[in-house]
Scaffold this active site. Structure first.
Site, PDB file in Angstrom:
ATOM      1  N   GLY A 126       6.187   1.015   5.823  1.00 15.37           N
ATOM      2  CA  GLY A 126       7.055  -0.002   5.221  1.00 15.37           C
ATOM      3  C   GLY A 126       7.246   0.206   3.724  1.00 15.37           C
ATOM      4  O   GLY A 126       8.357   0.092   3.200  1.00 15.37           O
ATOM      5  N   CYS A 127       6.168   0.534   3.039  1.00 19.51           N
ATOM      6  CA  CYS A 127       6.249   0.739   1.586  1.00 19.51           C
ATOM      7  C   CYS A 127       7.036   2.002   1.251  1.00 19.51           C
ATOM      8  O   CYS A 127       7.770   2.036   0.264  1.00 19.51           O
ATOM      9  CB  CYS A 127       4.859   0.776   0.981  1.00 19.51           C
ATOM     10  SG  CYS A 127       3.975  -0.796   1.182  1.00 19.51           S
ATOM     11  N   SER A 128       6.895   3.019   2.090  1.00 22.16           N
ATOM     12  CA  SER A 128       7.670   4.244   1.891  1.00 22.16           C
ATOM     13  C   SER A 128       9.157   3.972   2.107  1.00 22.16           C
ATOM     14  O   SER A 128       9.993   4.407   1.301  1.00 22.16           O
ATOM     15  CB  SER A 128       7.182   5.341   2.848  1.00 22.16           C
ATOM     16  OG  SER A 128       5.834   5.660   2.576  1.00 22.16           O
ATOM     17  N   LYS A 135       0.826  -1.206   0.000  1.00 21.41           N
ATOM     18  CA  LYS A 135       0.000   0.000   0.000  1.00 21.41           C
ATOM     19  C   LYS A 135       0.858   1.253   0.000  1.00 21.41           C
ATOM     20  O   LYS A 135       1.717   1.441   0.859  1.00 21.41           O
ATOM     21  CB  LYS A 135      -0.915  -0.005   1.233  1.00 21.41           C
ATOM     22  CG  LYS A 135      -2.008   1.026   1.208  1.00 21.41           C
ATOM     23  CD  LYS A 135      -2.965   0.746   2.356  1.00 21.41           C
ATOM     24  CE  LYS A 135      -4.020   1.796   2.516  1.00 21.41           C
ATOM     25  NZ  LYS A 135      -5.049   1.804   1.536  1.00 21.41           N
ATOM     26  N   GLY A 148      10.464   1.927  -0.941  1.00 16.77           N
ATOM     27  CA  GLY A 148      10.602   2.765  -2.122  1.00 16.77           C
ATOM     28  C   GLY A 148      11.759   3.747  -2.004  1.00 16.77           C
ATOM     29  O   GLY A 148      12.515   3.957  -2.951  1.00 16.77           O
TER      30      GLY A 148
END
EC number: 1.11.1.24
Length: 152
Positions: free
Chosen positions: A43-45, A38, A48
């Site tokens: 975590g995704c930030s 998401k 990335g």
């Protein structure tokens, strides 16, 4: 799930700018395809940003990067712009690409089981063959994981 040695399935999706991205656009090139649950979550930030901060080192190894989640184009654009990612993020809202890579399945968080995107990264050679799959992603150090694996 796809395995090391498998050929990458042909895919097509819409990126954060509304532009069509096809696997065929990358034929003959090395590619990192990463699936994340998401946009704009911690975590995704971190994942990335790890890829963004090491983008030059990955490019020197000959790799292009594509991020994929089931977020909408608008959410992908917001995420992309907020962190200035130098690579496209595909909005796979119907999960066609996610499912074709086997990156959708059962997850468990705090004892609760549900279905969602599995945080997987596929490292693909210039012939379209999967050289490696990272299934235990360390979000803050993901680029280092990839660089270690491609330099083995």
């Amino acid at each position: 799930m796809l395995k090391i040695g498998d050929k990458v399935p042909d895919f097509e999706g819409i990126d954060q700018e509304g532009k069509t991205i096809k696997y065929s656009d990358y034929k003959g090139r090395k590619l990192i395809i990463y699936f994340y649950p998401k946009a704009n979550t911690p975590g995704c930030s971190a994942e990335g940003c790890s890829l963004r901060d090491n983008y030059e080192a990955l490019q020197k190894q000959g790799y292009k990067i594509i991020g994929i989640s089931k977020d909408s184009v608008d959410k992908q654009k917001s995420f992309h712009d907020k962190y200035s990612f130098p690579f496209p993020l595909i909005a796979d809202v119907d999960k066609k690409i996610i499912e074709s890579f086997g990156a959708w399945g059962k997850k468990k968080i705090m004892g609760k089981e549900y279905e969602g995107i599995l945080r997987f990264t596929y490292i693909v050679n210039e012939n379209g063959i999967i050289n490696d799959i990272i299934t235990k992603v360390k979000t803050k150090n993901h680029a280092e994981q990839i660089l270690r694996n491609i330099n083995l």
